[in-house]
Structures are given as C-alpha cells and as structure tokens.
Scaffold this active site. Structure first.
Site, PDB file in Angstrom:
ATOM      1  CG  ASP A   1      -2.077   0.997   1.071  1.00  0.00           C
ATOM      2  OD1 ASP A   1      -1.907   1.981   0.336  1.00  0.00           O
ATOM      3  OD2 ASP A   1      -3.130   0.791   1.686  1.00  0.00           O
TER       4      ASP A   1
ATOM      5  CG  ASP B   1      -3.854   4.349  -3.804  1.00  0.00           C
ATOM      6  OD1 ASP B   1      -3.026   4.128  -2.903  1.00  0.00           O
ATOM      7  OD2 ASP B   1      -5.014   3.911  -3.774  1.00  0.00           O
TER       8      ASP B   1
END
Length: 435
Positions: A113, A315
């Site tokens: 992440d 992202d």
C-alpha cells in the site's frame, strides 16, 4: 543405483521441482515478487462468484470508501523518532508481497500500500483474525515499545496508564464497520535478501469487522513510520514496482527496493508533496486525451493545490482510476462519440458497450508534466463474464469526497514499471510486461 548416484538423482529432482514451481521465491536480487491478492500463489481464497470481472467489480466497489479515506488524510505532527499517524486507516489492497518477520523469519503475505505509512500484522492469539498470524513468542528479536517513548504518545486511541511503565497499546476504528486493538512493537523484517532490524509495526490482538488485510499491511507511503523512512539509507528512498494483471495467477510482478537495478532510461514527471496529505504521492496531471482529442477540462479540476490537498495521486490500493465528476463526464462524453450504442451499466462501470466494437474504441492518454501515459486496451477496458460486453474501466470520485482528488489506480498501472524516486522528487513510468 549406488549411494552417490541416488543423492545426485534426488538433488536434481529437488532442483527441477523448484525450477518448475512458479510460486517459489526468487533466488536472485531482483526484489520482492508481487501477486494479486486472489492469485493462484496467494493463500487467500477469491470471493464468490469466481468470474474475474465480478471479482474486479467487487474489489472496485470498495474504491469509494478508499478514495474518501485518502481525501481525509491530514498532516500529522512528527518528532525526532518515528511516530504512528493518528489518522492512518487500514484499507484492503489488491496486491501482496511475501516477507518474513522475526527471527527466525515467519512467512507473511502482506498487502502492498503506497498510501499508508505504518505496517500492521495480526499476532498469535488475536481474536477475529485469520488463521495465519505472527508469533512473537518464537522470535528472538521481538521487542515491545514502551508508553514512555515519543512515538507511542502520537498513536490515536492510546490506552497507556498515566504513570508507570507499560506496553504501547491502542485501539482504532476504520472503514466504517471495523476496528482493531494493537500493540506497537518492533522486530526484524526480511525483504528478499535484506534484513531490517528493529522495524516498528502494529501487533494486532483483536479485530472486529472484515476490512483488515488477512496477513497484514506493508506501508510504502512517505510518512515517518513507512518502510522507506524506517530503512534509512538502505534504499535511498527509491523503489519501483510492476503490477501484473489481476488475471495473472503467479508471482510475476516485482517490487524493487533501492536505486540498484532500476531502469536508467525512463521518462519521469515531478513527484509532488502536498502538506495537507503528506503521505500521498502526487503528480501533476495536465490533461486527458480520448483518441486524438484533448478533452476540454477546466484547470481547477485537475490542478495541484497545496493549500487544499486537491490534485492527482498515484495509488496501489485503489482498483480503477477515479476522476472528479466533471472530469469523468468530459472523458466519458468524448469516449461515447467514437462508438455506437447502446451503452449500459455493469457494477461501478457506467460505460459498457458491445465487445465486438472494442477494436474501434479510442485509447485513453493521461498527460502528466513531462510525459504522457497511453493506456493499452487491457488497462482501459473490462469484459463481462460472457465476453459480450466491454466497459470503460474508469469511474467518478464519490460525491462525499471533500476536496478534488483524482486517483490513478492499479488497474491502469498494470504491466508498467512505476518508479518512485522520493529522494529526487520524481516519478517514472515505462511499459514492462510482468504477467
């Protein structure tokens, strides 16, 4: 067969078995392998129904909550030592890396992440956690962090006593339907051939809800608790990844840490930092083209604004690229001009058409400062289970996001090498097949 020949036979058999095992760990120094969370080498079972497009739709259905979370991130104060951000929320991602935690190393599949800082893992005895947990009792390098340490005082939901020594314990809620309790600890983290001693992470002992990554989360954000910050000069604040397609079962993607082995000839765009959301990786999106047509977009909808936190981020945990409503509508309106209808909606995708017309569909190009990223067809369209419909794999940002935040998501990044050179404030993008 004599004894020596027998040994040679079994040695060759074992070697051949490892060579043929696509799930085996890489033996070279190329970095960590990356796999989709529901890939064949992953220990996690795919959701039902098992069709690939429904799986993607189910994962993308979590995007609105994630985008809202990303837009809610705010700057946190820091101290001279790493701190745990009071606003960090665990959001399930779609790619995992294989790491080892503790001494001797315990194998864990942690979600990758780029928009989270801290690392979190479920620990043995955890209530509500998955069957695979980290066992602190069997690690000789494990240690807790005391409440008296500065980083502990920054943890949201702190439950330390007013006086006296105690472990740094805290409780947090996240995702609207989940919560966890954890202890801030440290241990050795094994990444391919590297060992990071005294790596600080949250040791989760209780979970309520189903959003937390089953075997933990590895934060590659820009904050003081992230992997880059805790690794010091080892990786020189440089990493890159190549995300395989969701349809790629094996460990074919790669996470390369440090400047060694990174592509030399790669086009780059400035990597921006927004003080309102300092953990996120911002880039300067200057426009979008559909085919040869530059879509008319009001500058304020894509402009980087350090005063409000608006702009465009890249992202790894969001599934499909999201644009604020006016930008998405402008892209969609231009896209449908090139194809014959009728158009329909499947899940979160509202621009689906007859798959037979896909060859006539225009490609989407994202224009960034210094480079343009033309999305291949496999990064632009999804197909229905029967294969009769194709959908434009983009969607609008949810209406409840409080500032203009566009997100370049992992479906559009697949089979590209994405280079994060934080030290030199640049982001590189190049095509690379990693399926």
């Amino acid at each position: 067969m004599d004894f020596t020949a027998t040994l040679l036979f079994f040695a060759l058999l074992i070697s051949s078995t490892k060579a043929l095992d696509p799930c085996a760990a890489q033996a070279d120094n190329s970095g960590l392998s990356i796999i989709p969370i529901y890939g064949k080498c992953s220990p996690f079972n795919p959701p039902k129904p098992d069709s690939w497009v429904n799986t993607v739709i189910n994962m993308a259905a979590k995007d609105p909550a994630r985008v809202k979370y990303l837009s809610s991130l705010a700057a946190q104060k820091t101290t001279a030592v790493p701190i745990a951000s009071g606003q960090q929320v665990l959001n399930i991602g779609n790619y995992v890396v294989r790491v080892k935690l503790g001494t001797p190393g315990q194998l864990m599949f942690m979600v990758l992440d780029t928009s989270n800082d801290a690392a979190w893992v479920p620990c043995s005895g955890c209530i509500g956690c998955s069957a695979t947990t980290f066992s602190p009792n069997t690690s000789s390098s494990y240690g807790s962090l005391d409440c008296s340490l500065p980083q502990c005082s920054q943890v949201r939901g702190l439950s330390c006593p007013a006086t006296g020594a105690a472990a740094c314990s805290f409780n947090q809620s996240y995702g609207g339907d989940s919560s966890f309790s954890a202890t801030l600890v440290q241990d050795s983290l094994g990444l391919a051939n590297d060992i990071l001693p005294n790596f600080a992470f949250g040791c989760i002992n209780s979970i309520s809800g189903g959003s937390v990554p089953p075997q933990g989360l590895l934060g590659l954000g820009r904050g003081p608790m992230s992997l880059l910050s805790q690794s010091g000069s080892l990786y020189s604040s440089v990493f890159s990844y190549c995300l395989p397609s969701f349809k790629s079962y094996y460990f074919s993607g790669s996470l390369k840490l440090g400047p060694v082995g990174q592509p030399k000839n790669i086009r780059t765009t400035p990597l921006l930092k927004n003080p309102h959301r300092p953990s996120l990786y911002y880039v300067n999106l200057t426009g979008v083209s559909v085919g040869r047509v530059r879509v008319p977009i009001a500058p304020e909808y894509i402009a980087f604004n350090p005063n409000t936190g608006a702009g465009t981020i890249i992202d790894s945990g969001t599934v499909v690229t999201r644009f604020v409503q006016p930008v998405y509508e402008a892209i969609r309106n231009e896209f449908v001009k090139h194809l014959k209808g009728p158009f329909s909606t499947i899940g979160v995708f509202d621009t689906c058409f007859d798959a037979a017309a896909e060859s006539e569909a225009p490609l989407i190009t994202l224009h960034l400062e210094g480079l343009s990223m033309t999305l291949p067809m496999e990064n632009s369209f999804l197909h229905s289970s029967a294969g009769s419909r194709a959908c434009l794999a983009m969607a609008p940002v949810p209406n409840n996001v409080n500032a203009a935040l566009n997100v370049i998501a992992n479906l559009q990044q697949q089979n590209h090498r994405i280079l994060f050179d934080v030290a030199n404030s640049r982001l590189g993008i190049a095509r690379e097949v990693c399926n």
